[in-house]
Enzyme design. Structure first.
Site, PDB file in Angstrom:
ATOM      1  CE  LYS A  22      61.099  58.748 -11.127  1.00 25.14           C
ATOM      2  NZ  LYS A  22      61.905  59.948 -11.070  1.00 25.14           N
ATOM      3  CB  CYS A  45      65.644  59.512 -19.285  1.00 24.93           C
ATOM      4  SG  CYS A  45      64.095  60.350 -19.580  1.00 24.93           S
ATOM      5  CE  LYS A  67      67.766  64.961 -20.971  1.00 24.35           C
ATOM      6  NZ  LYS A  67      66.878  65.164 -19.860  1.00 24.35           N
ATOM      7  CB  VAL A 117      59.507  66.775 -21.777  1.00 20.37           C
ATOM      8  CG1 VAL A 117      60.038  68.181 -21.996  1.00 20.37           C
ATOM      9  CG2 VAL A 117      60.521  65.938 -21.017  1.00 20.37           C
ATOM     10  CG  PHE A 167      68.219  69.177 -16.708  1.00 19.98           C
ATOM     11  CD1 PHE A 167      69.080  68.288 -17.348  1.00 19.98           C
ATOM     12  CD2 PHE A 167      68.339  70.531 -16.979  1.00 19.98           C
ATOM     13  CE1 PHE A 167      70.061  68.755 -18.219  1.00 19.98           C
ATOM     14  CE2 PHE A 167      69.310  71.004 -17.851  1.00 19.98           C
ATOM     15  CZ  PHE A 167      70.175  70.121 -18.479  1.00 19.98           C
TER      16      PHE A 167
HETATM   17  C1  UGA Z   1      66.065  61.223 -15.182  1.00 18.85           C
HETATM   18  C2  UGA Z   1      66.870  62.416 -14.630  1.00 18.85           C
HETATM   19  O1  UGA Z   1      67.000  62.316 -13.215  1.00 18.85           O
HETATM   20  C3  UGA Z   1      66.216  63.739 -15.006  1.00 18.85           C
HETATM   21  O2  UGA Z   1      67.031  64.822 -14.556  1.00 18.85           O
HETATM   22  C4  UGA Z   1      66.055  63.806 -16.520  1.00 18.85           C
HETATM   23  O3  UGA Z   1      65.391  65.001 -16.917  1.00 18.85           O
HETATM   24  C5  UGA Z   1      65.236  62.611 -16.992  1.00 18.85           C
HETATM   25  O4  UGA Z   1      65.893  61.385 -16.591  1.00 18.85           O
HETATM   26  C6  UGA Z   1      65.122  62.700 -18.492  1.00 18.85           C
HETATM   27  O5  UGA Z   1      66.153  62.645 -19.172  1.00 18.85           O
HETATM   28  O6  UGA Z   1      64.017  62.961 -18.962  1.00 18.85           O
HETATM   29  P1  UGA Z   1      63.853  59.921 -14.379  1.00 18.85           P
HETATM   30  O7  UGA Z   1      64.161  58.950 -15.455  1.00 18.85           O
HETATM   31  O8  UGA Z   1      62.473  60.442 -14.250  1.00 18.85           O
HETATM   32  O9  UGA Z   1      64.798  61.231 -14.520  1.00 18.85           O
HETATM   33  O10 UGA Z   1      64.208  59.213 -13.002  1.00 18.85           O
HETATM   34  P2  UGA Z   1      65.291  59.332 -11.845  1.00 18.85           P
HETATM   35  O11 UGA Z   1      64.678  59.869 -10.628  1.00 18.85           O
HETATM   36  O12 UGA Z   1      66.520  59.972 -12.317  1.00 18.85           O
HETATM   37  O13 UGA Z   1      65.588  57.768 -11.569  1.00 18.85           O
HETATM   38  C7  UGA Z   1      66.104  56.940 -12.591  1.00 18.85           C
HETATM   39  C8  UGA Z   1      66.389  55.564 -12.044  1.00 18.85           C
HETATM   40  O14 UGA Z   1      67.469  55.573 -11.141  1.00 18.85           O
HETATM   41  C9  UGA Z   1      65.223  54.925 -11.286  1.00 18.85           C
HETATM   42  O15 UGA Z   1      65.090  53.575 -11.696  1.00 18.85           O
HETATM   43  C10 UGA Z   1      65.641  55.004  -9.837  1.00 18.85           C
HETATM   44  O16 UGA Z   1      65.103  53.968  -9.043  1.00 18.85           O
HETATM   45  C11 UGA Z   1      67.139  54.852  -9.967  1.00 18.85           C
HETATM   46  N1  UGA Z   1      67.881  55.437  -8.834  1.00 18.85           N
HETATM   47  C12 UGA Z   1      67.881  56.772  -8.607  1.00 18.85           C
HETATM   48  C13 UGA Z   1      68.619  54.595  -8.004  1.00 18.85           C
HETATM   49  O17 UGA Z   1      68.661  53.355  -8.184  1.00 18.85           O
HETATM   50  N2  UGA Z   1      69.341  55.155  -6.966  1.00 18.85           N
HETATM   51  C14 UGA Z   1      69.351  56.490  -6.735  1.00 18.85           C
HETATM   52  O18 UGA Z   1      70.041  56.934  -5.788  1.00 18.85           O
HETATM   53  C15 UGA Z   1      68.601  57.314  -7.576  1.00 18.85           C
END
Ligand code: UGA
Length: 449
Positions: A333, A273, A215, A13, A160
């Site tokens: 991811k 996160c 948050k 961040v 976010f």
């Molecule tokens: C997440 C939030 O989306 C951000 O808004 C937030 O700022 C951040 O945490 C944080 O608190 O710093 P992030 O951890 O980078 O972001 O990743 P995401 O894109 O949210 O994915 C998280 C996990 O969910 C991944 O393992 C992804 O594969 C999984 N996921 C996501 C799914 O299994 N299905 C989905 O439809 C979406």
């Protein structure tokens, strides 16, 4: 006159915030305790992989808008607004460890003692409701010998952004949330963001504890949405009719009350996160006398998802002892090298317990995976090497390059071609015609009656 910005803590961040303000022409001076990191960033190299970040970092340094230092004091004294963006890891019991927040707050306080004129401190780090008021504010006042709302300002303003699309998310937020201790602090921050984003982005201003809750609520809701669709996927898999979670999700997502995003069923969520924040919210809630059952199950469903994958592949392959299983994708991811909380680790640990020989390939996360899994598995440097003579393959992370693998590639390279698509990137019709194929949320393929 544009405000000068400082960011304390150059993690994900912190560095993204730093770089985005600097490329937009703001003077930014940021600090981090790790001197090697400071040197690296100062030379224009990002300490972690994030698409687009390094190019912008180099640009900001070249334009002379960005300075990186190892002392908090220098950063605070050289700016008008300081963002605290240090990490807030959790302890084993789920409580948030505020040690980095405490130490940087003390240093900011000490620097404020030497500073004339108004300075605004903004908390970007994720902290549980009440922490800024109970921990950060008193420390700032003690070490600065000044008063919030009188001699300096204080606000909470979480971030976010997502890993892998951090720059885009920072530059195009869907809302800005500000929790202010006094009107002037809120106004100052709102003006900074209005200048930065124009007037199209909604800005919500409220009290600090509400924003701290926002948050956690955001991340908990998104994690719940994924666990929910994963649970439905598990039901679909057991149906005797042809039912596909992808179609179910698309249809329910068309209802604007539900929405399409974060309805992709898979092998589970991870990252730095969701796992940390959901656990912290459960621990925090229990501490104040409420047991959050839905949140507890959101976590449990996620952890069990890896085990369910193993059950499906055992159903297809029988005992796994001695069999070679290829894992495609280790990062939590795509577009990141991060393996923190990754589903791949849980899946692999189960496979090892079952006696399988695991080979894994990832375009970016192998070095980080080695730190967690060590020599328990073999690491491949190409997809072909990973699939070579494998008895089964599990697609864990939906990297773009995996989408190009054809059914023929699997049948040609593997000893006994069986593929489990854990992220739904392959066409079930095409793949199941050409090899043994199962996928998350897909009932066993049958002819439509
Ligand atoms: C997440 C939030 O989306 C951000 O808004 C937030 O700022 C951040 O945490 C944080 O608190 O710093 P992030 O951890 O980078 O972001 O990743 P995401 O894109 O949210 O994915 C998280 C996990 O969910 C991944 O393992 C992804 O594969 C999984 N996921 C996501 C799914 O299994 N299905 C989905 O439809 C979406």
């Amino acid at each position: 006159m544009r405000k000068k910005i400082s960011v304390i803590g150059l993690g994900y961040v912190g560095l993204c915030t730093t770089v985005c303000f600097a490329v937009k022409g703001y003077k930014v001076i940021s600090s981090d305790k790790e001197t090697t990191k400071v040197e690296l960033i100062g030379r224009g190299t990002s300490p972690f992989y994030e698409p687009g970040l390094e190019t912008l970092l180099k640009e900001a340094i070249q334009d002379g808008n960005l300075k990186v230092v190892s002392r908090t004091e220098g950063a605070v004294l050289g700016s008008d607004i300081s963002f605290i963006a240090v990490g807030t890891p959790i302890l084993r019991n789920g409580n948030v460890d505020l040690k980095f927040v405490r130490s940087s707050t003390k240093e900011i306080g000490k620097a404020l003692r030497k500073k004339d004129g108004f300075h605004l401190v903004v908390v970007k780090s994720t902290v549980t409701p009440g922490s800024t008021e109970k921990v950060i504010k008193p420390l700032l006042e003690k070490y600065s010998r000044k008063r919030v709302g009188v001699n300096f300002g204080l606000a909470v303003n979480p971030e976010f952004l997502r890993e892998g699309s951090a720059i885009h998310d920072f530059l195009h937020p869907n809302r800005i949330v500000i929790g202010e201790f006094d009107e002037h602090s809120g106004k100052t921050l709102e003006m900074l963001y209005r200048e930065f984003y124009g007037d199209k982005i909604p800005i919500l201003r409220t009290n600090p504890a509400t924003v701290e809750m926002v948050k956690y609520a955001s991340n908990a809701f998104l994690a719940a949405k994924i666990s929910f669709i994963n649970e439905l996927a598990n039901i679909c898999e057991r149906l005797p009719q042809k039912v596909d979670i992808v179609e179910v999700a698309r249809a329910i997502g068309m209802d604007p009350r539900i929405g399409q995003e974060f309805l992709n069923a898979g092998v589970g969520w991870g990252g730095s996160c969701f796992p940390k924040d959901t656990k912290a919210l459960v621990a925090f809630s229990r501490k104040i006398g409420y047991r959050p059952r839905i949140l507890e199950d959101v976590i449990r469903v996620n952890l069990e998802q890896a085990r369910r994958v193993i059950d499906v592949i055992k159903e297809e392959m029988g005992a796994l002892n001695g069999k070679k299983i290829a894992i495609l994708g280790l990062s939590f991811k795509p577009n990141t090298e991060d393996v923190r909380g990754a589903a791949s680790i849980r899946v692999i640990n189960h496979l090892i317990q079952e006696g399988a020989q695991v080979y894994a390939y990832d375009p970016a996360a192998i070095d980080n995976a080695k730190k967690v899994l060590g020599t328990k598995i073999k690491y491949s440097s190409t997809i072909s090497e990973c699939l070579d003579k494998a008895d089964g393959c599990i697609l864990v992370t939906e990297w773009e390059e995996f989408k190009k693998i054809s059914p023929e590639d699997f049948t040609r390279l593997m000893r006994k071609p069986f593929l489990f698509d854990g992220r739904r990137i392959f066409d079930p019709k095409e793949f199941s015609e050409k090899l043994r194929f199962r996928a998350v949320g897909l009932s066993k393929m049958r002819e439509t009656p």
